[in-house]
Design a protein around this motif. Sequence first.
Motif, short mmCIF file in Angstrom:
data_model
loop_
_atom_site.label_atom_id
_atom_site.label_comp_id
_atom_site.label_asym_id
_atom_site.label_seq_id
_atom_site.Cartn_x
_atom_site.Cartn_y
_atom_site.Cartn_z
N ALA A 465 3.49 -10.49 5.45
CA ALA A 465 4.69 -8.66 4.94
C ALA A 465 3.70 -8.07 4.76
N SER A 466 4.06 -7.41 5.07
CA SER A 466 3.42 -6.04 4.72
C SER A 466 4.54 -4.62 4.00
N TYR A 467 3.99 -3.54 3.54
CA TYR A 467 4.82 -1.91 3.81
C TYR A 467 3.36 -1.45 3.53
N SER A 468 3.81 0.34 4.12
CA SER A 468 3.34 0.85 5.01
C SER A 468 3.94 2.22 4.81
N GLU A 469 3.30 3.16 4.60
CA GLU A 469 3.77 4.58 4.46
C GLU A 469 2.85 5.55 6.08
N GLY A 470 3.56 6.30 6.29
CA GLY A 470 3.18 7.62 6.96
C GLY A 470 3.53 9.26 6.35
N PHE A 471 3.11 10.29 7.17
CA PHE A 471 2.86 11.67 6.67
C PHE A 471 2.66 12.51 7.26
N GLU A 472 3.07 13.23 7.82
CA GLU A 472 3.34 13.81 8.99
C GLU A 472 3.21 16.34 8.52
N PRO A 473 2.16 16.15 8.15
CA PRO A 473 2.41 17.56 7.79
C PRO A 473 3.19 18.67 9.23
N GLN A 474 3.43 19.62 8.83
CA GLN A 474 4.28 20.30 10.06
C GLN A 474 4.38 21.82 10.44
#
Length: 692
Positions: A465-474
């Motif tokens: 089981a896993s949890y992850s995040e992402g971030f994309e500056p525009q």
Amino acid sequence: MKLNPLYIALLASITTNVSATTTDLEHIEVKGSYFNDYKVDNANGAMRTSASLLETAQSVTVITDTIVNEQLATTLGEVLTNDASLTAGSQQRNREVFNLRGFELSSSTGYLRDGHQHWSHYQQPIEILQQVEVIKGPSSILYGQSGPGGLVNMVTKKPTAQTLFNASADVDQHGSTRFMVDAAGALTESEDLRARGILVKQDVDYWREYQNGENRERDRFLGALVVDYDISDNALVRVHYDRTDDEAGLDTGAWIDNNANVIGSDKTIRDMSWAFTDITVENLGVDLEVFLADNWQVKLGYNEQTFERQRFESSPSRNSYDAQTNTYTSNPYDRFDDWQFTTAFIDFIGEFKTVGIEHQLLIGVNSLDYFYRQLRTSADSFDFTAGQNEPARPDISYKTPDRTSETEYDYYGIYIQDLITFSPQWQVSLGGRYDKQTRKGRNNESFVPKFGVLYHPNESATIYASYSEGFEPQNETITNDKDINFGMEIDAVTSEQRELGIKWQLLDDRLLLSGAVFDISKNGTLVTEDLETPIGSVTTETNQVGEQRHKGFEVAAQGAATDRLFVMASAMYLDANYERANEKLQGKRPVDAPKWSASLWTRYELNDAIAFNAGAFYEGERFADSDNTITKDAYTRVDVGATYKFNLSNTDINLRLNIENLFDKSYLGGGGTSNVTVGEGTNLRLAAQFSF
């Protein structure tokens, strides 16, 4: 330690006859054993450590070069059809767009090459690839800017100490040809200096035609060189260079009506025959790997990518099309784009124990310097009616631009990840990353965590089981001056994923079965729509519409089912919708995100000389517009192939016949109402491969 099945088979086949009264020689009989070239046990290039797939709390697919060669694939899109979680978007302007778990992969943040972020605004040169790794879900912890769908990492071929020389040629029924030479070996007697060089020349004749009867063509050249040098027993330096020259006529795709029927002939290209794109891409870099101790190593990498493109467009307008007269407006322009993409990283990787608990620790820093410049000049618009003579190419050049623009930013991140082993059954993976992007007039900062728990009921299975995040500056603002919201500032896009999965190796670890349930949310989604009634030259409206939610599950099988039967199969169910969006999009499904998709590719070896391949690729119904009023039908494409191997004068020869779309199925691929890809009918490919 578990022995490789290959070693077990060899050891089991050894018989020793020893007489009690005499001294006899040992009699050793070695029986043949399979070579499992469909299955890979790790994705080091993508995950940055040596952890196996069973120790990775994330869904990862690895497509080997064996499958690429069997399919005679010539584009990355043909390779990625082997993973059902990837679906095709538009293929206009001699490039390919893909959706991973329903989210479009960005040219700047969605692709890696050997762990470096790679600007991928062109058709990738797959002949230099050893394998393709697909990492599902947000992966910002290791690479920073990362979309919610995941990443595609392209692992390149490396030098070998053993001398090899491979040559191949293939041709299809349209007259397209491709010639390739791949040579490698040691350059010194001690084998401390090794090199590999690859040359490719490809000429493509496409099946779709311009309205003056001319064929669309493509001319591509690829040259690549990689050199390895062993500085010492504990240090390796690698220098690489490759160049791609790719010129092709333009095809911005077919137009479809409100019933998803192609307007006009399937073969008709709306662009003028003089429209073209000319691309030159160069990559130059160096990598260093040093073992500081038995369990500690440092890796450094640097790559400079230069991407220059001229695109001379006729720019046909779907919005201006008059069905009664078969007339539409074209808005020609000449444009030059210059991207400079410089990446660097340093990783420290160590394995150690504390209080009986094992750690595999990764600490690293990576950076990206981005520069983009565009020069553009436009010509007067003109109307064109089918059947009339094609107008001459306008006498304009980007070298005397009427519009220029530049974008530049720096981006770096610091990350740490630890795989903690408490016992043979339990592991925990945790980590975090701090990012900062510096852009003129605007900076972005973020911290993203990642956490995973792995349970191994036995040494061949994992539940995680896993949890992850992402971030994309525009970009700072919406830069399309034909958009009603031109100049509007765009906030960073964030995403998060929760995933529960299982990986299970069967048949003496020859076959890997996997499955995953995922829930991904993306905030700050950009959606561009055509205005129903254009306002002068303003034709589109772009908004950040809120949340996009994608939930679903995947199942896959990869490896050897028997000593003669090999398989790569996958299927995905996807429930994707816009949430907390504007009234027009609330509850709607994104374009080109089917509920069901599946892929299958197999090889059956009749004997050591003859093998057969069969594959089926299914795409469910998909919407061609964000209003969800135009539906593209589901389809299944069936491909088959056969190969015959023999040896002649110490040369291994492999003759191959492939038939794509065996049943001549008519279908629509990726793309919307003005840029849809029309599926090609039955196509034959022949190839001869020589190994000296």
